[in-house]
Design an enzyme around this catalytic site. Structure first.
Site, PDB file in Angstrom:
ATOM      1  N   GLY A  59       0.878  -1.140  -0.084  1.00  0.00           N
ATOM      2  CA  GLY A  59      -0.022  -0.077   0.254  1.00  0.00           C
ATOM      3  C   GLY A  59       0.762   1.349  -0.110  1.00  0.00           C
ATOM      4  N   CYS A  86       5.452  -6.053   1.601  1.00  0.00           N
ATOM      5  CA  CYS A  86       5.960  -4.757   1.434  1.00  0.00           C
ATOM      6  C   CYS A  86       5.096  -3.819   2.866  1.00  0.00           C
ATOM      7  CB  CYS A  86       5.459  -3.934   0.241  1.00  0.00           C
ATOM      8  SG  CYS A  86       6.272  -2.572  -0.056  1.00  0.00           S
ATOM      9  N   TYR A  87       4.290  -3.073   2.441  1.00  0.00           N
ATOM     10  CA  TYR A  87       3.594  -2.512   3.849  1.00  0.00           C
ATOM     11  C   TYR A  87       2.919  -3.168   4.737  1.00  0.00           C
ATOM     12  CZ  TYR A  87       0.104   0.525   6.160  1.00  0.00           C
ATOM     13  OH  TYR A  87      -0.562   1.353   7.094  1.00  0.00           O
ATOM     14  N   HIS A 177       7.653  -7.250  -3.721  1.00  0.00           N
ATOM     15  CA  HIS A 177       6.351  -7.740  -4.166  1.00  0.00           C
ATOM     16  C   HIS A 177       6.531  -9.069  -5.100  1.00  0.00           C
ATOM     17  CE1 HIS A 177       3.776  -4.304  -3.286  1.00  0.00           C
ATOM     18  NE2 HIS A 177       4.948  -3.570  -3.332  1.00  0.00           N
ATOM     19  N   GLU A 179       4.257 -10.761  -6.264  1.00  0.00           N
ATOM     20  CA  GLU A 179       3.434 -11.063  -7.268  1.00  0.00           C
ATOM     21  C   GLU A 179       3.692 -10.648  -8.468  1.00  0.00           C
ATOM     22  OE1 GLU A 179       2.202  -7.360  -4.789  1.00  0.00           O
ATOM     23  OE2 GLU A 179       3.228  -9.266  -4.202  1.00  0.00           O
ATOM     24  N   ASP A 234     -14.720  -9.436 -23.622  1.00  0.00           N
ATOM     25  CA  ASP A 234     -15.200  -9.268 -22.366  1.00  0.00           C
ATOM     26  C   ASP A 234     -16.664  -9.500 -22.219  1.00  0.00           C
ATOM     27  OD1 ASP A 234     -12.630  -8.982 -21.778  1.00  0.00           O
ATOM     28  OD2 ASP A 234     -12.461  -6.896 -21.977  1.00  0.00           O
ATOM     29  N   LYS A 376      -7.845 -10.368 -18.140  1.00  0.00           N
ATOM     30  CA  LYS A 376      -8.234 -10.727 -19.469  1.00  0.00           C
ATOM     31  C   LYS A 376      -7.953 -12.235 -19.673  1.00  0.00           C
ATOM     32  CE  LYS A 376      -9.207  -8.498 -22.559  1.00  0.00           C
ATOM     33  NZ  LYS A 376     -10.418  -8.294 -23.284  1.00  0.00           N
TER      34      LYS A 376
END
Length: 520
Positions: A59, A86-87, A177, A179, A234, A376
């Site tokens: 964050g 992280c945060y 991070h 991810e 979509d 997506k």
């Protein structure tokens, strides 16, 4: 709280722009997870949700600021594994007795390298095979003293506590991070964490389909629904999914707003009426949209006009199908995170999307958005699950505002006609060279400038255009496609020769970030 049969992992969101990438990594492991903003996570929420594990996201805030985001203290008493990112690491240390300090020369942004300590943990199984791991850092504050019970398992030059853990309580924390794509081995860390937490990987796209259908039926009941159908992947996947859930209660509305690609309206109408057997209204609203957009050049204004007019059109046609109470859209998570904070969380707005931030505050229908938390590539996986043709699922994304956001500056009918023709040539070239499936998205943007040129013995003063083609996985980050100079030269020659009104062609090699994929 919804009755979900899967073991659940709770991600507490503190406003990171990449929190949803954590969920995406977990979904790839077939782990069911939900993101909830920290404001909504109370002790009662934790009791009702009963997570098997918890991840504290990154964050933008500082734990040293008054009123900074915190999880409830009870999260540390659940007796389940917790991972702070992280945060999330900083708030964990701040609440458990460690110390966090402001930068003072220890901030890290971008690529960094972590080396292991002498202690070992199963969280890092498969890490450090080459002695160090590349990670992606983005922090100003830093942990200067770890909480009691924690040990150090990895360090970087500016983060002496890059990886820490209290293995007795199964509390883990990293300053980077895992991810993001730029932490190449990050997925392995999440896999190890979920294995430590006892997840069996029983959540699949088939399970998502079943749960989405259940939620749609619960939300809609016996009411009528109209679906804003653009013909893109979509909205089409959303339409097929909703039709499977509620059948003839769904009517699709295809709005021809005058901002479509060449022959797009005919192709979309033919495809859905002939192949999907769904009720479809073809709303020709070109004069309405182009009239209101005339003279507008500010991108946010254009997006909001388009969003408002879409709702006006949907409201009008809702009355023709028995007073529809719900509007369905193919909104994806990248749309949401760039427009408004996810689930009411604190992330920062990047730009409004016509179907998210561009919506008016008051509208006559409630939204049905079954793809709102998907990327997506996940939508394409769901499309395959629903049986949509592979050739259709692989289509490049096309934005709801259409060519309006590929026409920076003032929109005119002349510029739109030129843009349609140039875009058709570019896509034809890509297909001709067998590159279509290698590229995430490709299009032409017409620039709001005219340039001097020479054609034959005559002087020209026509528009310049920019070709844009990117590679991506989820639309959150992207890089330009490395066309050969031969391809670019051939394409530029075709556009200038075949499209009256363009005398100069450029190629956009900006990545995302710092740019966005679309121009406006």
């Amino acid at each position: 709280m919804e009755n979900i049969s899967h073991d659940r992992l709770l991600i507490i969101d503190f406003g990171s722009q990449v929190t949803q990438l954590i969920a995406r990594r977990l979904r790839e492991l077939n782990v069911y997870c939900e993101i909830h903003p920290y404001q909504n996570v109370t002790d009662q929420f934790l009791t009702d949700f009963a997570p098997r594990a918890v991840i504290l996201s990154g964050g933008p805030a500082s734990v040293l600021d008054a009123g900074s985001p915190r999880p409830p203290a009870g999260v540390f008493d659940l007796g389940v594994p917790i991972l702070g990112v992280c945060y999330g690491q900083q708030v964990m240390m701040h609440m458990l007795g460690g110390t966090v300090e402001q930068g003072h020369g220890t901030a890290e942004f971008g690529r960094a390298y972590v080396t292991p300590s002498d202690t070992k943990t199963d969280l890092l199984s498969g890490w450090f095979n080459d002695g160090q791991e590349q990670v992606w850092m983005s922090h100003g504050d830093h942990v200067s003293a770890i909480a009691p019970g924690f040990s150090v398992y990895g360090t970087s030059p500016n983060a002496p506590f890059a990886i820490i853990a209290d293995t007795t309580r199964n509390f883990f924390a990293v300053q980077f991070h895992p991810e993001v794509h730029h932490t190449p081995n990050g997925a392995k860390l999440y896999e190890n964490f979920t294995r430590l937490a006892g997840f069996t990987g029983d959540w699949t796209m088939g399970a998502y389909r079943e749960e989405a259908i259940r939620k749609i039926r619960e939300q809609v009941g016996d009411q009528q629904v109209i679906c804003g159908l653009s013909g893109g992947v979509d909205s089409s996947v959303a339409a097929v999914l909703i039709h499977e859930a509620i059948g003839d209660q769904l009517t699709c509305v295809f709005v021809d707003h005058g901002l479509l690609r060449q022959n797009e309206a005919e192709e979309v109408v033919e495809m859905f009426r002939d192949h999907y057997n769904m009720p479809l209204i073809h709303a020709d609203e070109r004069e309405l949209f182009l009239g209101e957009l005339d003279g507008q050049s500010d991108p946010e204004t254009k997006r909001k006009i388009i969003g408002r007019l879409f709702i006006d059109v949907f409201d009008k046609h809702a009355k023709t199908v028995g007073g529809a109470k719900f509007l369905a859209q193919g909104t994806l998570y990248p749309d949401v995170i760039e427009s408004v904070s996810f689930s009411g969380g604190p992330s920062v707005t990047i730009k409004s999307h016509h179907n998210v931030g561009g919506l008016p505050e008051k509208m006559g229908m409630k939204l049905v958005e079954p793809l709102r938390e998907l990327f997506k590539d996940e939508v394409r996986a769901l499309g395959r699950e629903l049986g949509l043709p592979t050739s259709f699922i692989g289509r490049h994304p096309f934005p709801g505002p259409g060519l309006a956001i590929r026409c920076p500056g003032e929109i005119t009918r002349e510029k739109l006609d030129i843009l349609r023709k140039a875009d058709a040539v570019f896509i034809d070239q890509i297909r001709k060279h067998g590159l279509y499936d290698e590229i995430w998205q490709a299009f032409v943007a017409i620039l709001p400038v005219r340039t001097v040129g020479v054609m034959g013995d005559s002087r020209t003063y026509d528009f310049a255009c920019a070709l844009r083609a990117v590679t991506s996985v989820d639309g959150m980050t992207a890089d330009y496609y490395p066309f050969s100079h031969e391809f670019l030269g051939e394409t530029a020659t075709r556009i200038i020769n075949e499209v009256k009104g363009i005398n100069r062609v450029t190629y956009d090699i900006t990545s995302k970030p710092p740019g966005t994929i679309e121009w406006d």
